[in-house]
Design a protein around this motif. Sequence first.
Motif, PDB file in Angstrom:
ATOM      1  N   UNK A  11      77.844  88.858 -26.839  1.00  0.00           N
ATOM      2  CA  UNK A  11      77.637  89.377 -28.197  1.00  0.00           C
ATOM      3  C   UNK A  11      77.099  88.283 -29.116  1.00  0.00           C
ATOM      4  N   UNK A  12      77.633  87.089 -29.000  1.00  0.00           N
ATOM      5  CA  UNK A  12      77.155  85.983 -29.827  1.00  0.00           C
ATOM      6  C   UNK A  12      75.689  85.666 -29.533  1.00  0.00           C
ATOM      7  N   UNK A  13      75.312  85.655 -28.239  1.00  0.00           N
ATOM      8  CA  UNK A  13      73.910  85.396 -27.874  1.00  0.00           C
ATOM      9  C   UNK A  13      72.990  86.484 -28.401  1.00  0.00           C
ATOM     10  N   UNK A  14      73.398  87.749 -28.262  1.00  0.00           N
ATOM     11  CA  UNK A  14      72.565  88.855 -28.751  1.00  0.00           C
ATOM     12  C   UNK A  14      72.406  88.803 -30.263  1.00  0.00           C
ATOM     13  N   UNK A  15      73.484  88.460 -30.954  1.00  0.00           N
ATOM     14  CA  UNK A  15      73.422  88.385 -32.416  1.00  0.00           C
ATOM     15  C   UNK A  15      72.577  87.196 -32.871  1.00  0.00           C
ATOM     16  N   UNK A  16      72.709  86.063 -32.211  1.00  0.00           N
ATOM     17  CA  UNK A  16      72.002  84.851 -32.615  1.00  0.00           C
ATOM     18  C   UNK A  16      70.540  84.868 -32.183  1.00  0.00           C
ATOM     19  N   UNK A  17      70.320  85.083 -30.909  1.00  0.00           N
ATOM     20  CA  UNK A  17      68.961  84.976 -30.357  1.00  0.00           C
ATOM     21  C   UNK A  17      68.080  86.174 -30.699  1.00  0.00           C
ATOM     22  N   UNK A  18      68.671  87.370 -30.711  1.00  0.00           N
ATOM     23  CA  UNK A  18      67.872  88.577 -30.922  1.00  0.00           C
ATOM     24  C   UNK A  18      68.171  89.282 -32.246  1.00  0.00           C
ATOM     25  N   UNK A  19      69.059  88.697 -33.047  1.00  0.00           N
ATOM     26  CA  UNK A  19      69.435  89.274 -34.345  1.00  0.00           C
ATOM     27  C   UNK A  19      69.917  90.719 -34.204  1.00  0.00           C
ATOM     28  N   UNK A  20      70.615  90.993 -33.126  1.00  0.00           N
ATOM     29  CA  UNK A  20      71.103  92.334 -32.830  1.00  0.00           C
ATOM     30  C   UNK A  20      72.519  92.482 -33.374  1.00  0.00           C
ATOM     31  N   UNK A  21      72.726  93.455 -34.252  1.00  0.00           N
ATOM     32  CA  UNK A  21      74.065  93.696 -34.791  1.00  0.00           C
ATOM     33  C   UNK A  21      74.654  95.008 -34.289  1.00  0.00           C
ATOM     34  N   UNK A  22      73.790  95.956 -33.911  1.00  0.00           N
ATOM     35  CA  UNK A  22      74.227  97.254 -33.393  1.00  0.00           C
ATOM     36  C   UNK A  22      73.404  97.623 -32.169  1.00  0.00           C
ATOM     37  N   UNK A  23      74.026  98.403 -31.294  1.00  0.00           N
ATOM     38  CA  UNK A  23      73.305  99.036 -30.194  1.00  0.00           C
ATOM     39  C   UNK A  23      73.259 100.520 -30.544  1.00  0.00           C
ATOM     40  N   UNK A  24      72.070 101.098 -30.503  1.00  0.00           N
ATOM     41  CA  UNK A  24      71.917 102.509 -30.853  1.00  0.00           C
ATOM     42  C   UNK A  24      71.839 103.317 -29.560  1.00  0.00           C
ATOM     43  N   UNK A  25      72.778 104.229 -29.399  1.00  0.00           N
ATOM     44  CA  UNK A  25      72.806 105.082 -28.215  1.00  0.00           C
ATOM     45  C   UNK A  25      71.811 106.225 -28.357  1.00  0.00           C
ATOM     46  N   UNK A  26      71.537 106.865 -27.234  1.00  0.00           N
ATOM     47  CA  UNK A  26      70.588 107.980 -27.191  1.00  0.00           C
ATOM     48  C   UNK A  26      70.961 109.071 -28.188  1.00  0.00           C
ATOM     49  N   UNK A  27      72.265 109.282 -28.400  1.00  0.00           N
ATOM     50  CA  UNK A  27      72.702 110.338 -29.325  1.00  0.00           C
ATOM     51  C   UNK A  27      72.677 109.884 -30.788  1.00  0.00           C
TER      52      UNK A  27
END
Length: 125
Positions: A11-27
Amino acid sequence: MTAKLAAKNLADRLATKHKLTYVVYRNGARVPVRAWAEATTLAKSAVAYNAGTLNRTRQAGVTTVEVFDGADCGWTTHQHPDKANRTVRTVDDAADWPISHPRCRRAFGPRPDLTGSTSAASGMT
């Protein structure tokens, strides 16, 4: 490293490297990246643990396992009407469904005392 620590690191890598705060599901559901990473990491580690159990079971020549799971957990999904807990399944069937949902607590116990004549989904009493 524990699964929870691995999830935090992911989670830390995704937030830092890709600026990702949420994952959006298909629904359309928006799941915080930390919650998604934890659920994903726990699911992957559960699948790996169960695969190891089933591989060793096969190597020992055992063809059936008893399923240990939540009382209301279904075989293929949590809501599936075929309840998994305390049933006996073939090793191959168990390998097809090592877990049924994220955060599933399913585990398998080899049953060398049973032969191939056992029903694939017989309830244990």
